[in-house]
Design an enzyme around this catalytic site. Structure first.
Site, PDB file in Angstrom:
ATOM      1  N   GLU A  48      74.514  19.850  -3.780  1.00 33.94           N
ATOM      2  CA  GLU A  48      75.648  20.257  -2.896  1.00 33.94           C
ATOM      3  C   GLU A  48      76.774  21.723  -3.023  1.00 33.94           C
ATOM      4  O   GLU A  48      76.716  22.217  -2.730  1.00 33.94           O
ATOM      5  CB  GLU A  48      76.900  19.522  -2.863  1.00 33.94           C
ATOM      6  CG  GLU A  48      77.376  18.575  -4.437  1.00 33.94           C
ATOM      7  CD  GLU A  48      76.764  18.326  -4.684  1.00 33.94           C
ATOM      8  OE1 GLU A  48      77.783  17.476  -5.850  1.00 33.94           O
ATOM      9  OE2 GLU A  48      75.289  17.943  -4.763  1.00 33.94           O
ATOM     10  N   ASP A  87      80.663  24.568  -3.967  1.00 34.97           N
ATOM     11  CA  ASP A  87      80.781  22.852  -4.503  1.00 34.97           C
ATOM     12  C   ASP A  87      81.162  22.348  -3.923  1.00 34.97           C
ATOM     13  O   ASP A  87      82.602  22.015  -3.403  1.00 34.97           O
ATOM     14  CB  ASP A  87      80.339  22.533  -5.716  1.00 34.97           C
ATOM     15  CG  ASP A  87      79.901  21.477  -6.580  1.00 34.97           C
ATOM     16  OD1 ASP A  87      78.710  21.309  -6.209  1.00 34.97           O
ATOM     17  OD2 ASP A  87      80.687  20.133  -6.283  1.00 34.97           O
ATOM     18  N   HIS A 114      73.344   8.561   3.146  1.00 31.61           N
ATOM     19  CA  HIS A 114      72.120  10.011   2.621  1.00 31.61           C
ATOM     20  C   HIS A 114      72.373  10.239   3.591  1.00 31.61           C
ATOM     21  O   HIS A 114      72.313  11.576   3.913  1.00 31.61           O
ATOM     22  CB  HIS A 114      71.355  10.145   2.079  1.00 31.61           C
ATOM     23  CG  HIS A 114      70.893   9.086   0.921  1.00 31.61           C
ATOM     24  ND1 HIS A 114      71.894  10.157  -0.804  1.00 31.61           N
ATOM     25  CD2 HIS A 114      71.134   7.731  -0.439  1.00 31.61           C
ATOM     26  CE1 HIS A 114      71.739   9.628  -1.634  1.00 31.61           C
ATOM     27  NE2 HIS A 114      71.757   8.133  -2.076  1.00 31.61           N
ATOM     28  N   ASN A 142      77.926  10.284   0.419  1.00 35.67           N
ATOM     29  CA  ASN A 142      76.921   8.795  -0.114  1.00 35.67           C
ATOM     30  C   ASN A 142      77.045   7.484  -0.279  1.00 35.67           C
ATOM     31  O   ASN A 142      76.112   7.190   0.192  1.00 35.67           O
ATOM     32  CB  ASN A 142      75.570   9.639  -1.137  1.00 35.67           C
ATOM     33  CG  ASN A 142      75.140  11.710  -0.394  1.00 35.67           C
ATOM     34  OD1 ASN A 142      74.365  11.690   0.713  1.00 35.67           O
ATOM     35  ND2 ASN A 142      74.632  12.213  -1.947  1.00 35.67           N
TER      36      ASN A 142
END
Length: 294
Positions: free
Chosen positions: A204, A161, A174, A169
Site C-alpha cells: 500500500e 501510505d 483482498h 483486507n
C-alpha cells in the site's frame, strides 16, 4: 508535425500539420489527456489498443514527460505510421515532433511495437497501472543528478501510505483491498503534474517524485490529495466505507543518493503515522529524536 506542451500538459503551440493529424481547431489549446479522450471516443487520431481508455491514459501518463527525451513509433487511425520524439525542457515544457514514416520498410514494424509494449510493461505496476518501483527509482536518481546543475532547484520526494490498509483486507477481503489500491492510484494520479512521477513501490506504499519543487509547495500539493482521497467511496457494496493516507516529505540535499533521500521521507511518514495518520510530515520539521527513529 510539431507541438509544444507546457508543464501542465496543455497545448501551447502546434503547427497546421499537427493540428490536422489530431483534429485540433486553430485556436484550441486542449490538455493532452482531453485531446486523447475525445479522439478515442470519436475513433480518430492516435490508435489506442485498449478496451479501457482511462486505464490506458493512467499508464501512459505515468511515463509521458518523465524523462528528458523519449522516441517511439505510433499509428494514426487514418493509416499513417509516425516516428514521435518528446523532449522535456528545463522549464518543464515539452517539444513533440512527429515524422511520417509510412513509406519506410515495415518488415520489422510488429517486432518494434512488441518491443515498445514490453518496455511499457516493465515500467508499469500490473494492478494499478501507474509507474512501478523500478521506474520510480530511476526518476529519483535523475532528480538527484539534476540538482548537481545550478540551473535546477532542489526537489522533493514524498512517500504515501494508505492508512489501516491491513484492516481493509481483513474486514472486506483482498478483492476490496485491490479496489482501494486502484482507487487511490486513480485519485492521486489525476492530480499529478506532468513533470512529477507517481508510482507504487509495493503493497500500500506509493511514491511521488517532485523535481524542482520546494517542501512548502510539495506539502500544498499533497494536502489537496489528502482532501480528495477523504471524499472517495471506492466500494460500491459498502457506500459508507472511506479511507485516508499519510505522507512523509523530504527535500533533496547535496550528496544525497536515492537511499538517503528515501530514508528521510520514510521517517517523516513514520512520524505522520505516529501522530494519528491522515496527515503530512516533512523531514525538516521533525524534532531530532523523531528524525533518529528507524
Amino acid at each position: 508535425m510539431v507541438a509544444a506542451y507546457d508543464g501542465f500538459d496543455r497545448l501551447r503551440y502546434a503547427n497546421p500539420a499537427f493540428r490536422a493529424a489530431w483534429f485540433i481547431g486553430p485556436d484550441e489549446t486542449p490538455l493532452w489527456s482531453d485531446l486523447m479522450r475525445r479522439n478515442f471516443l470519436a475513433g480518430r487520431g492516435t490508435v489506442i489498443r485498449a478496451e479501457n481508455f482511462e486505464e490506458w491514459l493512467r499508464s501512459t501518463q505515468s511515463r509521458r514527460g518523465k524523462t528528458g527525451f523519449r522516441a517511439f513509433e505510433t499509428d494514426l487511425v487514418d493509416g499513417r505510421w509516425l516516428w514521435m520524439t518528446e523532449t522535456v525542457l528545463d522549464d518543464g515544457s515539452m517539444l513533440c515532433i512527429a515524422s511520417d514514416i509510412t513509406d519506410l520498410q515495415s518488415d520489422e514494424r510488429s517486432l518494434r511495437q512488441d518491443r515498445d509494449q514490453a518496455i511499457k510493461a516493465s515500467q508499469t505496476d500490473d494492478l494499478t497501472g501507474v509507474a512501478n518501483r523500478r521506474f520510480v527509482m530511476e526518476r529519483i536518481e535523475e532528480m538527484l543528478k539534476q540538482q548537481e546543475s545550478e540551473r535546477h532547484r532542489r526537489g522533493c520526494l514524498a512517500v504515501l501510505d494508505i492508512d489501516h490498509f491491513k484492516s481493509v483486507n481483513d474486514r472486506y477481503g483482498h478483492q476490496a483491498g485491490d479496489m482501494v489500491l486502484c482507487d487511490f492510484a486513480s485519485q492521486i494520479h489525476q492530480h499529478v503534474r506532468r513533470t512529477d512521477c507517481f508510482g507504487r513501490v509495493g503493497g500500500e506504499e506509493f511514491v511521488l517524485v517532485l523535481p524542482n519543487t520546494p517542501p512548502a509547495e510539495a506539502e500544498l500539493i499533497i494536502e489537496r490529495m489528502l482532501a480528495i482521497v477523504r471524499l472517495s467511496r471506492p466500494l460500491a457494496d459498502h457506500p459508507d466505507f472511506r479511507y485516508t493516507f499519510s505522507a512523509g516529505i523530504a527535500e533533496t540535499q547535496i550528496g544525497d543518493v536515492a537511499v538517503s533521500l528515501y530514508s528521510r521521507a520514510d521517517k517523516a511518514l513514520y512520524a505522520a503515522k505516529m501522530a494519528g495518520r491522515d496527515r503530512i510530515y516533512r523531514s525538516d520539521d521533525l524534532p531530532d529524536q523523531a528524525a533518529a527513529l528507524g
